[in-house]
Design an enzyme around this catalytic site. Structure first.
Site, PDB file in Angstrom:
ATOM      1  N   SER A 168     -12.428   4.032   5.039  1.00 58.84           N
ATOM      2  CA  SER A 168     -12.975   3.553   6.304  1.00 58.84           C
ATOM      3  C   SER A 168     -14.227   4.359   6.646  1.00 58.84           C
ATOM      4  O   SER A 168     -14.327   5.548   6.333  1.00 58.84           O
ATOM      5  CB  SER A 168     -11.945   3.691   7.425  1.00 58.84           C
TER       6      SER A 168
ATOM      7  N   GLY B 131      -8.709   5.552   1.525  1.00 61.03           N
ATOM      8  CA  GLY B 131      -9.336   6.395   2.549  1.00 61.03           C
ATOM      9  C   GLY B 131     -10.813   6.106   2.703  1.00 61.03           C
ATOM     10  O   GLY B 131     -11.619   7.024   2.874  1.00 61.03           O
TER      11      GLY B 131
ATOM     12  N   ASP C 229       0.839  -1.193   0.000  1.00 62.84           N
ATOM     13  CA  ASP C 229       0.000   0.000   0.000  1.00 62.84           C
ATOM     14  C   ASP C 229       0.878   1.248   0.000  1.00 62.84           C
ATOM     15  O   ASP C 229       1.785   1.392   0.823  1.00 62.84           O
ATOM     16  CB  ASP C 229      -0.886  -0.031   1.252  1.00 62.84           C
TER      17      ASP C 229
ATOM     18  N   ASP D 291      -8.440   0.695   6.723  1.00 66.80           N
ATOM     19  CA  ASP D 291      -7.339   0.692   7.680  1.00 66.80           C
ATOM     20  C   ASP D 291      -7.776   1.294   9.013  1.00 66.80           C
ATOM     21  O   ASP D 291      -7.695   0.667  10.067  1.00 66.80           O
ATOM     22  CB  ASP D 291      -6.146   1.457   7.111  1.00 66.80           C
TER      23      ASP D 291
END
Length: 307
Positions: A212, A210, A82, A254
């Site tokens: 989450s 991004g 990542d 994440d």
């Protein structure tokens, strides 16, 4: 089943109108929780590590944990880098058994992004490894990735970028952001940009970073037991499900994992101040990861039963 690339995963996901979860890993308990969720839901998985995770856990340890995950689960699992920030980092991951790498040169001028991405693609493809790249900039902070402003992906650049680089998937900026503080007001995603890109790149897998959703139950637990993450707000799950039904084949998660672990450990220490055995507080944290990932797979990604 050995580790796989994302090529077949994404073909099936695009056709089936679902996405594969790309879950960031840092230690054994995180991997176990994610993989147990994958087994119980019969879902393919992407387990990804950042530059910081490699420094924290050591690539050799992570690789052996990945081998254990494949052996124990018999699931199709891709091992992904990542936010690789250099050719050297991507090369090292390719050489050390990763089946997929991301080169993130989105902070560079367009032509330099193309040049670096193409260099990584050529090296990786020669060794059977697939490559993800990024166009546009996500606001927020995630380890060494930090942007103060958001720059939406320009649909007019995507065809040229993909054609010149030969990249296998593309991360775009449509309103998601890194970290746990994604929106100050109403959360919105630019689906108009995604629709334009779909028309320009039919059947091409798109990635959301991004992404989450920052479950409020974890935010509340952290704050209740001495933390301070007030105001944390993520991407509403209904928006992610809509994206997964379109051309988005990979959704990165994440912060939700970090929040789940922290919330459970804080709660455990408050309720059991006499405990000092790490197994006592890491076990419920692992279970929380599993249940949260199961929810994502079934209700957000739609990848359950697709292994």
């Amino acid at each position: 089943m050995p580790l796989v690339t994302t090529t077949e995963m994404f073909k099936k996901a695009y056709k089936g109108g679902y996405a594969i979860g790309a879950f960031n890993i840092n230690n054994m308990e995180t991997i176990q929780g994610i993989v147990e969720a994958g087994v119980e839901t019969k879902s393919p998985l992407i387990l990804q590590v950042s530059k910081g995770a490699r420094q924290y856990a050591n690539t050799t340890y992570l690789k052996k944990l990945m081998e254990a995950a494949v052996q124990e689960s018999n699931l199709p699992i891709a091992f992904h880098l990542d936010h690789g920030d250099s050719f050297e980092l991507c090369k090292d991951c390719v050489d050390n058994g990763f089946t997929s790498v991301m080169i993130d040169a989105s902070h560079m001028p367009f032509e330099e992004n193309i040049a670096l991405t193409k260099k990584v693609v050529e090296y990786a493809h020669d060794r059977g490894v697939v490559v993800e790249a990024e166009l546009g900039k996500l606001a927020g902070i995630e380890e060494h990735v930090q942007n103060d402003t958001h720059q939406y992906t320009d649909p007019g650049e995507v065809e040229e970028f993909v054609s010149k680089t030969g990249v296998d998937s593309l991360a775009i900026a449509i309103g998601t952001s890194h970290g746990a503080y994604k929106f100050k007001g109403k959360a919105e995603l630019r689906f108009d940009i995604l629709e334009k890109i779909e028309k320009l790149l039919p059947d091409f897998p798109i990635v959301l970073h991004g992404a989450s959703s920052v479950p409020q139950k974890f935010v509340d637990l952290i704050d209740k037991y001495g933390g301070n993450v007030k105001g944390a707000q993520g991407v509403p799950e209904e928006l992610l499900r809509k994206a997964a039904a379109m051309s988005v084949c990979k959704i990165n998660i994440d912060s939700d994992i970090r929040l789940a672990v922290t919330a459970c450990i804080r709660q455990h220490f408050a309720e059991h101040p006499e405990h000092f055995d790490p197994r006592q507080y890491l076990s419920p944290a692992r279970t929380a990861i599993k249940e949260m990932v199961k929810h994502k797979i079934i209700n957000v990604l739609g990848s359950d039963g697709k292994a």
